[in-house]
Design a protein around this motif. Structure first.
Motif, short mmCIF file in Angstrom:
data_model
loop_
_atom_site.label_atom_id
_atom_site.label_comp_id
_atom_site.label_asym_id
_atom_site.label_seq_id
_atom_site.Cartn_x
_atom_site.Cartn_y
_atom_site.Cartn_z
N UNK A 38 -24.09 -31.78 -11.73
CA UNK A 38 -23.60 -33.16 -11.10
C UNK A 38 -24.21 -33.73 -10.03
N UNK A 39 -24.61 -32.83 -9.02
CA UNK A 39 -25.05 -33.43 -8.03
C UNK A 39 -26.43 -33.74 -7.95
N UNK A 40 -27.08 -33.05 -8.86
CA UNK A 40 -28.42 -33.56 -9.20
C UNK A 40 -28.40 -34.82 -9.73
N UNK A 60 -30.68 -28.01 -2.53
CA UNK A 60 -30.17 -27.79 -3.91
C UNK A 60 -29.71 -26.17 -4.09
N UNK A 61 -30.28 -25.47 -3.62
CA UNK A 61 -29.96 -24.08 -3.73
C UNK A 61 -28.74 -23.51 -3.05
N UNK A 62 -28.35 -24.51 -1.96
CA UNK A 62 -26.99 -24.08 -1.21
C UNK A 62 -26.01 -24.53 -1.88
N UNK A 63 -25.98 -25.71 -2.90
CA UNK A 63 -24.88 -26.00 -3.75
C UNK A 63 -24.46 -25.02 -4.69
N UNK A 96 -23.49 -27.24 1.31
CA UNK A 96 -24.35 -26.38 1.58
C UNK A 96 -24.25 -25.69 2.91
N UNK A 97 -22.95 -25.81 3.59
CA UNK A 97 -22.61 -25.12 4.77
C UNK A 97 -22.13 -23.71 4.39
N UNK A 98 -22.18 -22.69 5.36
CA UNK A 98 -21.75 -21.19 4.83
C UNK A 98 -20.42 -21.11 5.42
N UNK A 99 -19.77 -22.01 6.03
CA UNK A 99 -18.39 -21.94 6.48
C UNK A 99 -17.92 -23.27 6.99
N UNK A 100 -16.59 -23.60 7.29
CA UNK A 100 -15.94 -24.70 7.78
C UNK A 100 -16.45 -25.02 8.79
N UNK A 101 -16.76 -24.12 9.97
CA UNK A 101 -17.20 -24.40 11.36
C UNK A 101 -18.55 -25.34 11.39
#
Length: 398
Positions: A6-8, A52-55, A106-111
């Motif tokens: 969907x993001x693509x 894209x790889x982080x989505x 794509x973030x690894x955490x909320x911070x």
């Protein structure tokens, strides 16, 4: 389709639309138009090659495990390209519709997501102010847009992240529940197999083992007799009964009688007659029932009679045994009373092997009770009491 697909589509459509708007805007010079198109295409290429790889394929369930520094580098490059487009055209503030959500995805955490959102809105706001010539109204508009975008992006991101985390936790709990159910089913299967083994062991003890014991005792008696023809005939009959029981166990329908169709009263009488011939102990049998019992209950009672008579033969030293089966109020009661030497302080719990404890377990399976007591002097009374099936049926109907 999954989240990534969907993001693509979303990123591709935004890049195409903004590129078309930039290429067809006559207010820009040719250089500005192609510069905007090139920056937008670079933004799309950056998404396809890096971001894209982080989505996640499915939000909340398939998060990437790449170190945060790599996704942060990709985010910084995306913010720089988006800010460059805004510095050339204020219309490119629309790139925030993909930039801010992609930061959260794509973030690894909320911070990291909150920090990079602040960086993105600040950079785009600064680029917008630059495009407006650093005028007072332009600066106010730029930083108002940046402030509002930051607030909404963080609020919506936290809300959606909370939903994703809840879904992830729910999926984890569901997986644990599924594993627990699988373990419980395995435990039930093992318990059922163990129970089946115990049942088969009780059946072997109550049929074949007792018959073989009788054959041994009869053979010993025959060796001491001058004319053992009658005893040998009893040995043959007992062996035939043992063979019948073995065939019944193999067929998973073990029976005490020589034929499965023998009436219950006849089976009891036959057991008593064989016991008297084997042991020389007189026996009287009384059956007072107003209805036929279920086959499972009949088999259980016959097993109890076998065990009770076997114990009389081995331990009681009795001269007479009275066996009675009758309906008492709402119960079926089986009693075996001998005039032997009594209990001598023994109880059911003192028994070892598959004797009385096995009988008690068998009776408990049908909701009954087993008792063993002195018969008011010499001798012992074994009593088996089970609910009357006819009474239970009437209660269920009412």
């Amino acid at each position: 389709m999954n989240t990534r697909h969907w993001w693509d589509i979303a990123v591709g459509l935004v890049i195409i639309v903004l590129s078309a708007i930039s290429a067809m805007n006559s207010e820009y010079s040719v250089v500005e138009r192609w510069a905007l198109v090139a920056l937008l295409l670079s933004l799309g290429a950056l998404y396809g090659a890096v971001l894209r790889r982080f989505v996640p394929v499915q939000i909340g369930l398939d998060q990437h495990d790449t170190p945060a520094i790599y996704s942060m580098i990709g985010q910084m490059a995306m913010i720089a390209l988006a800010a460059a487009t805004v510095s050339l055209s204020a219309d490119m503030m629309n790139t925030m519709v993909i930039v801010l959500p992609l930061i959260w995805l794509s973030s690894s955490g909320t911070r990291q997501a909150v920090l990079m959102n602040v960086v993105a809105t600040s950079a785009l706001g600064t680029a917008f102010a630059f495009n407006q010539g650093w005028t007072t109204s332009g600066n106010i508009t730029a930083f108002a847009i940046a402030g509002i975008s930051t607030a909404f992006s963080i609020a919506l991101g936290l809300w959606i992240s909370g939903i994703a985390n809840w879904g992830s936790e729910r999926a984890r709990l569901l997986e644990e529940l599924t594993e627990a159910q699988s373990e419980l089913e395995a435990a039930h299967r093992e318990s059922g197999a163990a129970g089946e083994r115990e049942r088969i062991a009780r059946d072997i003890h109550d049929t074949i083992a007792q018959s073989l014991t009788s054959i041994v005792m009869l053979a010993q008696r025959a060796s001491r007799e001058s004319n053992p023809a009658q005893t040998i005939a009893v040995v043959e009959e007992t062996a035939r009964d043992a063979l019948s029981d073995a065939r019944g166990l193999v067929a998973a329908n073990a029976t005490v009688a020589a034929t499965a169709s023998a009436p219950f009263e006849a089976s009891l009488t036959r057991l008593g007659t064989r016991f008297a011939r084997e042991s020389g102990v007189q026996i009287s049998t009384t059956v007072e029932l107003s209805q036929q019992l279920p086959r499972e209950l009949e088999v259980m009672l016959l097993r109890c009679v076998q065990e009770g008579l076997a114990n009389v033969r081995k331990h009681a030293r009795a001269g007479h045994v009275a066996m009675a089966l009758q309906r008492v109020d709402q119960e079926i009661r089986l009693t075996i009373t001998d005039d032997g030497r009594g209990l001598g302080g023994a109880t059911i719990d003192d028994e070892r092997g598959f004797g009385l404890p096995g009988m008690r377990e068998r009776v408990a399976l049908v909701g009954g009770t087993l008792s063993l007591s002195d018969a008011g002097g010499d001798g012992v009374t074994l009593a088996v009491t089970v609910p009357n099936p006819e009474a239970l049926t009437q209660e269920s109907l009412t």
